[in-house]
Design an enzyme around this catalytic site. Structure first.
Site, PDB file in Angstrom:
ATOM      1  N   LYS A 269       0.800  -1.202   0.000  1.00  0.00           N
ATOM      2  CA  LYS A 269       0.000   0.000   0.000  1.00  0.00           C
ATOM      3  C   LYS A 269       0.847   1.272   0.000  1.00  0.00           C
ATOM      4  O   LYS A 269       0.357   2.339  -0.340  1.00  0.00           O
ATOM      5  CB  LYS A 269      -0.901   0.005   1.266  1.00  0.00           C
ATOM      6  CG  LYS A 269      -1.947  -1.079   1.287  1.00  0.00           C
ATOM      7  CD  LYS A 269      -2.670  -1.091   2.650  1.00  0.00           C
ATOM      8  CE  LYS A 269      -2.236  -2.309   3.389  1.00  0.00           C
ATOM      9  NZ  LYS A 269      -2.962  -2.546   4.663  1.00  0.00           N
ATOM     10  N   GLY A 270       2.099   1.153   0.422  1.00  0.00           N
ATOM     11  CA  GLY A 270       2.918   2.337   0.689  1.00  0.00           C
ATOM     12  C   GLY A 270       3.050   3.305  -0.470  1.00  0.00           C
ATOM     13  O   GLY A 270       3.112   4.519  -0.277  1.00  0.00           O
TER      14      GLY A 270
ATOM     15  N   GLU B 150       7.569   2.563  -6.254  1.00  0.00           N
ATOM     16  CA  GLU B 150       7.688   2.158  -4.852  1.00  0.00           C
ATOM     17  C   GLU B 150       7.850   3.414  -3.982  1.00  0.00           C
ATOM     18  O   GLU B 150       8.282   4.464  -4.459  1.00  0.00           O
ATOM     19  CB  GLU B 150       8.889   1.191  -4.721  1.00  0.00           C
ATOM     20  CG  GLU B 150       9.229   0.721  -3.335  1.00  0.00           C
ATOM     21  CD  GLU B 150       8.121  -0.061  -2.628  1.00  0.00           C
ATOM     22  OE1 GLU B 150       6.990   0.445  -2.529  1.00  0.00           O
ATOM     23  OE2 GLU B 150       8.429  -1.162  -2.122  1.00  0.00           O
TER      24      GLU B 150
ATOM     25  N   ASP C 155      14.716   0.455   1.304  1.00  0.00           N
ATOM     26  CA  ASP C 155      15.412   0.470   2.598  1.00  0.00           C
ATOM     27  C   ASP C 155      16.553  -0.549   2.530  1.00  0.00           C
ATOM     28  O   ASP C 155      17.594  -0.267   1.943  1.00  0.00           O
ATOM     29  CB  ASP C 155      14.361   0.144   3.669  1.00  0.00           C
ATOM     30  CG  ASP C 155      14.867   0.255   5.085  1.00  0.00           C
ATOM     31  OD1 ASP C 155      15.704   1.123   5.355  1.00  0.00           O
ATOM     32  OD2 ASP C 155      14.413  -0.523   5.949  1.00  0.00           O
TER      33      ASP C 155
ATOM     34  N   LYS D  94      17.073   4.852   1.206  1.00  0.00           N
ATOM     35  CA  LYS D  94      17.969   4.950   2.377  1.00  0.00           C
ATOM     36  C   LYS D  94      19.226   4.155   2.068  1.00  0.00           C
ATOM     37  O   LYS D  94      19.340   2.988   2.467  1.00  0.00           O
ATOM     38  CB  LYS D  94      17.293   4.296   3.596  1.00  0.00           C
ATOM     39  CG  LYS D  94      16.269   5.121   4.323  1.00  0.00           C
ATOM     40  CD  LYS D  94      15.815   4.347   5.566  1.00  0.00           C
ATOM     41  CE  LYS D  94      14.541   4.901   6.138  1.00  0.00           C
ATOM     42  NZ  LYS D  94      13.915   3.987   7.114  1.00  0.00           N
TER      43      LYS D  94
ATOM     44  N   PHE E 180      13.214   6.586  10.744  1.00  0.00           N
ATOM     45  CA  PHE E 180      11.941   5.983  10.371  1.00  0.00           C
ATOM     46  C   PHE E 180      10.956   7.083   9.981  1.00  0.00           C
ATOM     47  O   PHE E 180      10.627   7.951  10.780  1.00  0.00           O
ATOM     48  CB  PHE E 180      11.374   5.092  11.471  1.00  0.00           C
ATOM     49  CG  PHE E 180      10.314   4.180  10.939  1.00  0.00           C
ATOM     50  CD1 PHE E 180      10.657   3.041  10.224  1.00  0.00           C
ATOM     51  CD2 PHE E 180       8.962   4.489  11.085  1.00  0.00           C
ATOM     52  CE1 PHE E 180       9.690   2.223   9.679  1.00  0.00           C
ATOM     53  CE2 PHE E 180       7.982   3.674  10.544  1.00  0.00           C
ATOM     54  CZ  PHE E 180       8.343   2.539   9.838  1.00  0.00           C
TER      55      PHE E 180
HETATM   56  P1  IMP Z   1      13.150  -3.165   2.209  1.00  0.00           P
HETATM   57  O1  IMP Z   1      12.721  -4.494   1.660  1.00  0.00           O
HETATM   58  O2  IMP Z   1      13.955  -3.283   3.458  1.00  0.00           O
HETATM   59  O3  IMP Z   1      13.841  -2.292   1.170  1.00  0.00           O
HETATM   60  O4  IMP Z   1      11.851  -2.452   2.697  1.00  0.00           O
HETATM   61  C1  IMP Z   1      11.035  -1.763   1.885  1.00  0.00           C
HETATM   62  C2  IMP Z   1       9.707  -1.524   2.565  1.00  0.00           C
HETATM   63  O5  IMP Z   1       9.876  -1.289   3.970  1.00  0.00           O
HETATM   64  C3  IMP Z   1       9.070  -0.273   2.039  1.00  0.00           C
HETATM   65  O6  IMP Z   1       8.265  -0.543   0.919  1.00  0.00           O
HETATM   66  C4  IMP Z   1       8.258   0.198   3.230  1.00  0.00           C
HETATM   67  O7  IMP Z   1       6.999  -0.418   3.223  1.00  0.00           O
HETATM   68  C5  IMP Z   1       9.036  -0.272   4.430  1.00  0.00           C
HETATM   69  N1  IMP Z   1       9.853   0.814   5.020  1.00  0.00           N
HETATM   70  C6  IMP Z   1      11.188   0.941   4.980  1.00  0.00           C
HETATM   71  N2  IMP Z   1      11.622   2.053   5.592  1.00  0.00           N
HETATM   72  C7  IMP Z   1      10.499   2.665   6.035  1.00  0.00           C
HETATM   73  C8  IMP Z   1      10.273   3.897   6.753  1.00  0.00           C
HETATM   74  O8  IMP Z   1      11.174   4.689   7.098  1.00  0.00           O
HETATM   75  N3  IMP Z   1       8.973   4.183   7.023  1.00  0.00           N
HETATM   76  C9  IMP Z   1       7.937   3.368   6.654  1.00  0.00           C
HETATM   77  N4  IMP Z   1       8.108   2.238   5.971  1.00  0.00           N
HETATM   78  C10 IMP Z   1       9.373   1.874   5.669  1.00  0.00           C
HETATM   79 MG    MG Z   2       6.258  -0.767   0.674  1.00  0.00          MG
END
Ligand code: IMP
Ligand code: MG
Length: 180
Positions: A45-46, A101, A105, A133, A154
């Protein structure tokens, strides 16, 4: 009020809209000669808030598609595994795909999904992420259109949640530490 939980605003509505207009203009230029329409795949949903603004900044035909993938529980730390809860509606073979997206992260989710999309043989595949990030990356992800690089904080708002809350804030901010 919702915004009372925010310690600091990171990007205002105006800053977000300015950046999105720039990305939309770049995409419009880059795909101006494409013979087929662009398939924009939003990761729910993000990415939904960013997605709806971004598609309106692209002055070319765009087909909507969405995917639900989950690598997170309700906390702030990635579990490392990726589940596909809703797959694409369309066959993307031979199509131009732009994956939209909210934030990259660790890179776990997108590293997995980009491989998944590549196996479906699109004509082209690009990733557009509003935020990145870099200091948190554990697996490599190439971001073709990146809005902002952000520090290891965060963030919530403009689609980003903490335990499903704050997605509807119109700006992006850092949550007060006492909230989590
Ligand atoms: P990754 O697989 O670790 O790259 O995570 C990606 C997902 O983690 C993103 O699509 C977000 O849903 C969530 N996410 C990562 N960092 C944040 C943040 O700072 N705030 C809110 N959601 C985050
Ligand atoms: Mg997401």
């Amino acid at each position: 009020m919702l915004k009372d939980d925010i310690a600091k605003v990171m990007f205002t509505e105006e800053e977000l809209q300015k950046k999105i207009a720039e990305i939309g203009a770049r995409i419009t230029r880059d795909y101006a000669d494409a013979e087929e329409e662009i398939y924009c795949v939003g990761i729910l949903k993000g990415a939904v808030v960013f997605y709806t603004d971004l598609v309106r900044a692209i002055d070319l035909p765009v087909r909507f598609d969405f995917m639900i993938a989950s690598s997170y529980g309700s906390g702030t730390v990635s579990s490392g595994s990726v589940k596909i809860l809703k797959d694409l509606d369309y066959d993307i073979e031979g199509k131009h795909l732009i994956v939209v997206e909210d934030i990259i992260d660790s890179g776990t989710t997108m590293n997995y999904l980009m491989k998944y999309f590549r196996e479906r043989k699109p004509a082209s595949l690009k990733l557009c992420s509003l935020l990145s990030k870099p200091s948190r990356r554990t697996v490599d992800v190439q971001i073709d259109y990146c809005g902002f690089e952000v520090p290891d904080e965060f963030l919530v708002g403009y689609g980003l949640d903490y335990a499903e809350k704050y997605r509807n804030l119109p700006f992006i901010g850092i949550l007060k530490p006492e909230i989590y």
